[in-house]
Design a protein around this motif. Structure first.
Motif, PDB file in Angstrom:
ATOM      1  N   GLU A 176       4.145   7.906  -7.216  1.00 15.61           N
ATOM      2  CA  GLU A 176       2.922   8.048  -6.803  1.00 15.61           C
ATOM      3  C   GLU A 176       2.016   8.438  -7.735  1.00 15.61           C
ATOM      4  O   GLU A 176       2.600   9.223  -8.701  1.00 15.61           O
ATOM      5  N   ASN A 189      -1.765  10.424  -8.083  1.00 15.03           N
ATOM      6  CA  ASN A 189      -2.763  11.409  -7.482  1.00 15.03           C
ATOM      7  C   ASN A 189      -2.505  11.502  -5.985  1.00 15.03           C
ATOM      8  O   ASN A 189      -3.217  11.372  -5.090  1.00 15.03           O
ATOM      9  N   GLY A 190      -1.171  11.550  -5.840  1.00 13.37           N
ATOM     10  CA  GLY A 190      -0.638  11.903  -4.357  1.00 13.37           C
ATOM     11  C   GLY A 190      -0.577  10.582  -3.489  1.00 13.37           C
ATOM     12  O   GLY A 190      -0.222  10.773  -2.059  1.00 13.37           O
ATOM     13  N   ARG A 191      -0.826   9.435  -4.130  1.00 10.43           N
ATOM     14  CA  ARG A 191      -0.800   8.275  -3.280  1.00 10.43           C
ATOM     15  C   ARG A 191       0.229   7.121  -3.983  1.00 10.43           C
ATOM     16  O   ARG A 191       0.614   7.196  -5.188  1.00 10.43           O
ATOM     17  N   PRO A 192       0.615   6.414  -2.997  1.00  8.71           N
ATOM     18  CA  PRO A 192       1.592   5.289  -3.578  1.00  8.71           C
ATOM     19  C   PRO A 192       0.929   4.420  -4.863  1.00  8.71           C
ATOM     20  O   PRO A 192      -0.248   4.163  -4.521  1.00  8.71           O
ATOM     21  N   LEU A 193       1.741   4.088  -5.831  1.00 12.44           N
ATOM     22  CA  LEU A 193       1.042   3.524  -7.015  1.00 12.44           C
ATOM     23  C   LEU A 193       0.532   2.122  -6.544  1.00 12.44           C
ATOM     24  O   LEU A 193       1.405   1.457  -5.868  1.00 12.44           O
ATOM     25  N   VAL A 194      -0.604   1.663  -6.810  1.00 12.40           N
ATOM     26  CA  VAL A 194      -1.024   0.498  -6.547  1.00 12.40           C
ATOM     27  C   VAL A 194      -1.522   0.008  -8.102  1.00 12.40           C
ATOM     28  O   VAL A 194      -2.206   0.421  -8.582  1.00 12.40           O
TER      29      VAL A 194
END
Length: 197
Positions: free
Chosen positions: A17, A19-24
Motif C-alpha cells: 500500500e 499512502n493507504g491505498r493499494p499500489l498502482v
C-alpha cells in the motif's frame, strides 16, 4: 477475458500500500515490476549457477551457458524467429536502440535520411540525432494529427531514395496510440530498414 486479479497476484510488490491505498504502478516504460516467477528464477540462478556465460570451462559456467542458450531458444520459438543467433539480449529497450543506432553508421551515409515519428520517447530520438550528426545525414519527423495518430500522408511524402531508416514505436507510451506499422513498412523503399519498437 484476462483475469486482472490473477495477473496482479503474480506481482508481490502490488501487495503493498502507498499512502493507504493499494499500489498502482504505471511507470513500466522506465522499470517493469517483476512477477514472482521471474524473482524465483533470479534467486535460483544466483543460488545455483552464478557464473559467466560463454567464458569459462568449469561446471558452473557451462551450466549457466546452457541455461542462457536454452532461454534464447525459447524466445526464438515464441516469436517465430528463424535462427537463435538472431535473438540478442540487452539490458533494456534503450540499450537496444543505442546499439542499433550506434552500428547503423554502416548503413547510413552522408546525405541519407532517417525518419522518426514526433511521438517517440527521447531514447528513440537522441541516438538517431547523434547518428545523423556523426555521418552528415538528415533527421526527418513524421508529424502527429490532432487525434494522436501519425500523419501518414506526410510520412509517404517524406519517403524517397535517400531514406535509410524509418524509426517508429508500435504503441506510443505517451499517447497510447497503436501506429500502423504494416502500412509504414509497406511504404518504405526496399533499401530502407524499418526499425519498429
Amino acid at each position: 477475458m484476462l483475469d486482472i486479479q490473477k495477473i496482479r497476484a503474480d506481482f508481490p510488490i502490488l501487495n503493498r500500500e502507498v499512502n493507504g491505498r493499494p499500489l498502482v504502478y504505471f511507470d513500466n516504460a522506465a522499470t517493469s515490476q517483476k512477477p514472482q516467477q521471474v524473482i524465483d528464477k533470479i534467486v535460483e540462478y544466483y543460488t545455483l549457477y552464478n557464473a559467466n556465460i560463454h567464458r569459462g570451462v568449469h561446471a558452473l559456467s557451462q551450466e549457466a551457458t546452457d541455461l542462457f542458450e536454452a532461454s534464447r531458444e525459447k524466445v526464438r520459438a515464441f516469436f517465430n524467429i528463424p535462427q537463435t543467433k538472431q535473438v540478442i539480449f540487452t539490458s533494456g529497450n534503450t540499450h537496444s536502440i543505442n546499439a542499433v543506432a550506434s552500428g547503423a553508421h554502416v548503413f547510413v551515409q552522408k546525405g541519407d535520411e532517417v525518419i522518426v515519428s514526433a511521438v517517440e520517447h527521447h531514447s528513440n530520438i537522441v541516438p538517431w540525432q547523434m547518428l545523423c550528426e556523426r555521418v552528415g545525414a538528415t533527421l526527418k519527423v513524421i508529424p502527429v494529427l490532432d487525434n494522436g495518430e501519425l500523419d501518414m500522408k506526410t510520412y509517404v511524402g517524406l519517403l524517397n531514395d535517400k531514406t535509410a531508416f524509418v524509426v517508429v514505436n508500435h504503441v506510443s507510451n505517451a499517447l497510447g496510440v497503436t501506429n500502423p506499422v504494416e502500412e509504414i513498412i509497406k511504404g518504405a523503399p526496399c533499401l530502407c530498414a524499418p526499425f519498429i519498437i
